[in-house]
Design an enzyme around this catalytic site. Structure first.
Site, PDB file in Angstrom:
ATOM      1  N   HIS A  65       1.049  -1.323   0.101  1.00  0.00           N
ATOM      2  CA  HIS A  65       0.225   0.123   0.235  1.00  0.00           C
ATOM      3  C   HIS A  65       0.561   1.181  -0.164  1.00  0.00           C
ATOM      4  O   HIS A  65       1.808   1.525   0.998  1.00  0.00           O
ATOM      5  CB  HIS A  65      -1.158   0.158   1.005  1.00  0.00           C
ATOM      6  CG  HIS A  65      -0.124   0.288   2.940  1.00  0.00           C
ATOM      7  ND1 HIS A  65      -0.373   1.361   2.803  1.00  0.00           N
ATOM      8  CD2 HIS A  65      -0.278  -0.455   3.557  1.00  0.00           C
ATOM      9  CE1 HIS A  65      -0.137   1.323   4.384  1.00  0.00           C
ATOM     10  NE2 HIS A  65       0.461  -0.285   4.662  1.00  0.00           N
ATOM     11  N   ASP A 174       6.152   2.682   6.819  1.00  0.00           N
ATOM     12  CA  ASP A 174       4.473   2.004   7.781  1.00  0.00           C
ATOM     13  C   ASP A 174       4.104   2.764   5.871  1.00  0.00           C
ATOM     14  O   ASP A 174       3.870   3.706   6.426  1.00  0.00           O
ATOM     15  CB  ASP A 174       4.344   1.537   8.585  1.00  0.00           C
ATOM     16  CG  ASP A 174       2.518   0.871   8.401  1.00  0.00           C
ATOM     17  OD1 ASP A 174       2.769   0.707   7.320  1.00  0.00           O
ATOM     18  OD2 ASP A 174       1.876   1.164   9.155  1.00  0.00           O
ATOM     19  N   GLU A 206      -5.038   1.554   2.498  1.00  0.00           N
ATOM     20  CA  GLU A 206      -4.969   0.707   3.205  1.00  0.00           C
ATOM     21  C   GLU A 206      -5.549   0.959   4.709  1.00  0.00           C
ATOM     22  O   GLU A 206      -5.726  -0.462   5.709  1.00  0.00           O
ATOM     23  CB  GLU A 206      -3.659  -0.233   3.170  1.00  0.00           C
ATOM     24  CG  GLU A 206      -3.669  -1.440   3.989  1.00  0.00           C
ATOM     25  CD  GLU A 206      -2.988  -1.152   5.398  1.00  0.00           C
ATOM     26  OE1 GLU A 206      -2.955  -1.905   5.958  1.00  0.00           O
ATOM     27  OE2 GLU A 206      -2.820  -0.057   5.562  1.00  0.00           O
ATOM     28  N   ASP A 229       4.351  -5.938   3.937  1.00  0.00           N
ATOM     29  CA  ASP A 229       3.642  -4.531   5.211  1.00  0.00           C
ATOM     30  C   ASP A 229       4.668  -4.454   5.587  1.00  0.00           C
ATOM     31  O   ASP A 229       5.543  -5.840   6.065  1.00  0.00           O
ATOM     32  CB  ASP A 229       2.682  -4.961   5.428  1.00  0.00           C
ATOM     33  CG  ASP A 229       2.282  -3.425   5.345  1.00  0.00           C
ATOM     34  OD1 ASP A 229       2.833  -2.398   5.937  1.00  0.00           O
ATOM     35  OD2 ASP A 229       0.780  -3.068   5.559  1.00  0.00           O
ATOM     36  N   HIS A 318       4.188   3.502  13.542  1.00  0.00           N
ATOM     37  CA  HIS A 318       3.392   4.285  13.352  1.00  0.00           C
ATOM     38  C   HIS A 318       3.387   5.744  14.113  1.00  0.00           C
ATOM     39  O   HIS A 318       2.695   6.362  14.856  1.00  0.00           O
ATOM     40  CB  HIS A 318       1.855   4.065  14.062  1.00  0.00           C
ATOM     41  CG  HIS A 318       1.126   3.185  12.491  1.00  0.00           C
ATOM     42  ND1 HIS A 318      -0.133   3.430  13.068  1.00  0.00           N
ATOM     43  CD2 HIS A 318       1.027   2.966  11.843  1.00  0.00           C
ATOM     44  CE1 HIS A 318      -1.189   2.520  12.201  1.00  0.00           C
ATOM     45  NE2 HIS A 318       0.354   2.163  11.031  1.00  0.00           N
TER      46      HIS A 318
END
Length: 350
Positions: A65, A174, A206, A229, A318
């Protein structure tokens, strides 16, 4: 073999929040030019690249993604401060003291602001700041902000890639690291032929629900699916062995399951065998929470597909300081390129 860090940096640093992937899509289209036999952009914005295989009897698909977690502007107040909603999952504490880029009529640098600790009540100091307590300050009066920014504009985080020892550190590994892995695997396939027609798909949205992969898998209907991923590497002080999921530098991850997918046991066995055959260091991955495009590849076609995933262990996920080991990244490139070339040699009935 050293990975192409300048290319990885370019891929990670270009903006592309969910639904706003055009800048990263344009870069992907440029980088894969000449590497595939056919390429198109579907109605949803996925980049679908076909590398023809030795046989068209079956289809293999890999999904990486393109989108990164970000924000969308919801309000500009009479002082010019911007309110926002998240696009993707955020831990609010990671927003403190961060710069962002508001993608309006032109890009505007802003900072994440919140109430200073100096004027907090004692009981406020012991509580975590909530997402709705933050605002974006771009240092301009409201009249100027409203000339440049409007409700519905996207916002991404600002952070350049650096090398730290054997690792790379940047926002949006990510999942831009997997975009990089897929591009580099296509380069390796210039000297190899996939067993079957191979669809390298760079997906959208995604981070808000696997939406691009679902749409693309419905159209392609792959027989074999490879999700690409990042995954959690919680190999840090205070972690327990059973919590670590993966560790940096211990090899590329071969997914067994996450919260959205139990990978096909045949694909797991196949990836392990290919890693062993090619002397690629790997580690098993079981992710307790969090899903990937693998779920779409596995389920969004009649009867499903034989699906698994190749994962890049990543610390501080994240956040704007995501970190991956260069050797693990190279292992992902090598394993994907090898795996799509030997599908016809494996007994899938076992």
């Amino acid at each position: 073999m050293a990975i192409d860090v300048p290319l990885l940096a370019k891929i990670c640093e270009v903006p592309g929040a969910p639904g706003f992937e055009k800048p990263i899509r344009d870069l992907v289209l440029k980088e894969i030019e000449g590497l595939v036999d056919e390429v198109r952009v579907d109605a949803m914005g996925n980049v679908v690249a076909l590398k023809k295989g030795a046989s068209s009897e079956k289809k293999a698909m890999a999904a990486a993604h393109m989108d990164e977690i970000g924000f969308i502007v919801t309000h500009i107040d009479d002082k010019g401060f911007i309110r926002f909603n998240p696009l993707g999952g955020f831990d609010p504490k990671t927003l403190s003291a961060q710069r962002v880029i508001v993608h309006g009529r032109e890009d505007v640098i802003g900072v994440m602001g919140s109430k200073p600790i100096h004027i907090m009540a004692p009981e406020e100091r012991t509580k975590g700041v909530k997402l709705q307590d933050y605002f974006i300050d771009v240092g301009l009066p409201a009249s100027e902000v409203k000339k440049l920014v409007e409700v519905g504009d996207s916002v991404t985080r600002e952070r350049s890639l650096i090398e730290m020892g054997d690792c790379v550190n940047v926002k949006s590994l990510d999942n831009r690291v997997s975009v990089f892995v897929l591009i580099e695997a296509l380069k390796k396939l210039q000297d190899q032929t996939p067993s079957y027609d191979f669809y390298a798909v760079f997906t959208v949205q995604e981070e808000v629900g696997l939406r691009g992969a679902n749409a693309s898998a419905l159209e392609i209907q792959p027989d074999f699916g490879f999700g690409l991923d990042t995954t959690i590497a919680y190999d840090v002080p205070g972690s327990k062995p059973q919590e670590r999921c993966t560790e940096l530098g211990k090899g590329v991850g071969i997914k067994i399951m996450d919260s959205s997918t139990i990978c096909d046991r045949r694909m797991v066995a196949y990836l392990k065998e290919r890693a062993k055959e090619e002397r690629i260091t790997w580690q098993p991955e079981i992710l307790a929470a969090g899903g990937t495009d693998t779920a779409g590849l596995q389920r969004m076609s009649p009867g499903g597909s034989i699906a698994g995933a190749i994962s890049i262990p990543t610390r501080h996920i994240h956040q704007v300081i995501e970190m991956s080991h260069k050797d693990d990244i190279q292992g992902g490139i090598d394993l994907l390129a090898d795996a799509v070339c030997h599908l016809a040699d494996w007994d899938w009935s076992a």
